[in-house]
Design an enzyme around this catalytic site. Structure first.
Site, PDB file in Angstrom:
ATOM      1  N   CYS A 169      53.374  -8.307  13.451  1.00 14.98           N
ATOM      2  CA  CYS A 169      53.912  -8.342  14.820  1.00 14.98           C
ATOM      3  C   CYS A 169      53.793  -9.741  15.417  1.00 14.98           C
ATOM      4  O   CYS A 169      54.689 -10.178  16.150  1.00 14.98           O
ATOM      5  CB  CYS A 169      53.204  -7.309  15.687  1.00 14.98           C
ATOM      6  SG  CYS A 169      53.659  -5.613  15.247  1.00 14.98           S
ATOM      7  N   GLU A 204      55.038   6.465  13.371  1.00 16.69           N
ATOM      8  CA  GLU A 204      54.599   6.580  11.974  1.00 16.69           C
ATOM      9  C   GLU A 204      55.559   7.452  11.173  1.00 16.69           C
ATOM     10  O   GLU A 204      56.509   8.038  11.718  1.00 16.69           O
ATOM     11  CB  GLU A 204      53.165   7.115  11.942  1.00 16.69           C
ATOM     12  CG  GLU A 204      52.213   6.142  12.632  1.00 16.69           C
ATOM     13  CD  GLU A 204      50.752   6.525  12.533  1.00 16.69           C
ATOM     14  OE1 GLU A 204      50.444   7.679  12.167  1.00 16.69           O
ATOM     15  OE2 GLU A 204      49.917   5.656  12.842  1.00 16.69           O
ATOM     16  N   ASN A 217      54.058   2.980  18.696  1.00 15.92           N
ATOM     17  CA  ASN A 217      54.096   3.065  17.236  1.00 15.92           C
ATOM     18  C   ASN A 217      54.737   4.385  16.813  1.00 15.92           C
ATOM     19  O   ASN A 217      54.584   5.420  17.474  1.00 15.92           O
ATOM     20  CB  ASN A 217      52.723   2.850  16.600  1.00 15.92           C
ATOM     21  CG  ASN A 217      51.617   3.754  17.105  1.00 15.92           C
ATOM     22  OD1 ASN A 217      51.653   4.220  18.236  1.00 15.92           O
ATOM     23  ND2 ASN A 217      50.628   3.997  16.267  1.00 15.92           N
ATOM     24  N   CYS A 273      48.937  -6.977  15.159  1.00 16.41           N
ATOM     25  CA  CYS A 273      48.752  -7.238  13.719  1.00 16.41           C
ATOM     26  C   CYS A 273      49.540  -8.490  13.328  1.00 16.41           C
ATOM     27  O   CYS A 273      50.388  -8.987  14.075  1.00 16.41           O
ATOM     28  CB  CYS A 273      49.196  -6.025  12.894  1.00 16.41           C
ATOM     29  SG  CYS A 273      50.983  -5.890  12.687  1.00 16.41           S
ATOM     30  N   GLU A 315      54.433  -2.970  19.017  1.00 11.44           N
ATOM     31  CA  GLU A 315      54.920  -4.285  19.459  1.00 11.44           C
ATOM     32  C   GLU A 315      56.320  -4.556  18.916  1.00 11.44           C
ATOM     33  O   GLU A 315      57.188  -5.076  19.618  1.00 11.44           O
ATOM     34  CB  GLU A 315      53.965  -5.393  18.995  1.00 11.44           C
ATOM     35  CG  GLU A 315      52.585  -5.325  19.633  1.00 11.44           C
ATOM     36  CD  GLU A 315      51.598  -4.421  18.898  1.00 11.44           C
ATOM     37  OE1 GLU A 315      52.039  -3.506  18.162  1.00 11.44           O
ATOM     38  OE2 GLU A 315      50.387  -4.633  19.063  1.00 11.44           O
ATOM     39  N   CYS A 334      54.975  -0.573  14.169  1.00 13.24           N
ATOM     40  CA  CYS A 334      54.023  -0.835  15.255  1.00 13.24           C
ATOM     41  C   CYS A 334      54.721  -0.791  16.621  1.00 13.24           C
ATOM     42  O   CYS A 334      55.936  -1.008  16.732  1.00 13.24           O
ATOM     43  CB  CYS A 334      53.423  -2.224  15.101  1.00 13.24           C
ATOM     44  SG  CYS A 334      52.321  -2.420  13.708  1.00 13.24           S
TER      45      CYS A 334
HETATM   46  N1  THU Z   1      49.595  -0.456  15.162  1.00 18.79           N
HETATM   47  C1  THU Z   1      50.375  -0.925  16.168  1.00 18.79           C
HETATM   48  O1  THU Z   1      51.240  -0.206  16.705  1.00 18.79           O
HETATM   49  N2  THU Z   1      50.182  -2.210  16.570  1.00 18.79           N
HETATM   50  C2  THU Z   1      49.284  -3.072  16.034  1.00 18.79           C
HETATM   51  O2  THU Z   1      49.257  -4.242  16.377  1.00 18.79           O
HETATM   52  C3  THU Z   1      48.324  -2.568  15.050  1.00 18.79           C
HETATM   53  C4  THU Z   1      48.583  -1.230  14.498  1.00 18.79           C
HETATM   54  C5  THU Z   1      49.812   0.929  14.717  1.00 18.79           C
HETATM   55  C6  THU Z   1      50.392   1.049  13.330  1.00 18.79           C
HETATM   56  C7  THU Z   1      49.913   2.416  12.929  1.00 18.79           C
HETATM   57  O3  THU Z   1      50.829   3.377  13.442  1.00 18.79           O
HETATM   58  C8  THU Z   1      48.585   2.588  13.667  1.00 18.79           C
HETATM   59  O4  THU Z   1      48.587   1.611  14.703  1.00 18.79           O
HETATM   60  C9  THU Z   1      47.374   2.370  12.787  1.00 18.79           C
HETATM   61  O5  THU Z   1      47.425   1.170  12.115  1.00 18.79           O
END
Ligand code: THU
Length: 135
Positions: A92, A47, A45, A89, A58, A56
């Site tokens: 994804c 941000e 991920n 999520c 994925e 994310c």
């Molecule tokens: N996140 C992912 O990378 N994958 C997921 O399936 C759920 C959430 C990340 C997004 C964000 O950077 C952090 O986790 C918190 O939501």
């Protein structure tokens, strides 16, 4: 999956998790896709101070795989340091089903827990490329 591949896939996701950029949530995620030719492509991920601009793990792995020429995936490994294994999520799930409706997913925690699902179980009745072609 061939013997040892699940471990290599988990390790690739764990290595990616170590490179996650998650200063806002402090929730690091690594993901690794196993491609139909045996290649492994990872993502983390990433941000952003403008929160919705973050991505994310994925979808990071998916974009890296597509640009490397891969479009069919058999397995996805996810690694986090959450207490329980986390599933991808909704956004994804939708991104993944475009390429691999039969994807198998295993999610690990750094403390050794694991859980598995099929993407079809996580996203029943998906909207797919074929959905666009109803007449
Ligand atoms: N996140 C992912 O990378 N994958 C997921 O399936 C759920 C959430 C990340 C997004 C964000 O950077 C952090 O986790 C918190 O939501």
């Amino acid at each position: 999956m061939k013997s040892g591949t699940d471990e290599r896939l988990r390790e690739a996701a764990a290595d990616a998790m170590a490179r996650a950029y998650a200063p806002y949530s402090d929730f690091r995620v690594g993901a690794a896709l196993l491609c139909d030719d045996g290649s492994i492509i990872a993502g983390c991920n990433v941000e952003n101070s403008s929160f919705p601009s973050g991505s994310c793990a994925e979808r990071g792995a998916l974009a890296a795989a597509v640009v490397a020429g891969h479009r069919t995936f058999t397995h996805l490994a996810i690694v986090t340091d959450a207490e329980e294994p986390t599933s991808p999520c909704g956004m994804c799930r939708q991104a993944l089903v475009e390429f691999s409706p039969n994807l198998q997913i295993t999610s690990y925690t750094t403390s050794g827990a694991e859980a598995g699902w099929s993407l079809a179980d996580l996203l029943p009745h998906p909207f797919t490329p074929q959905s666009l072609h109803h007449t």
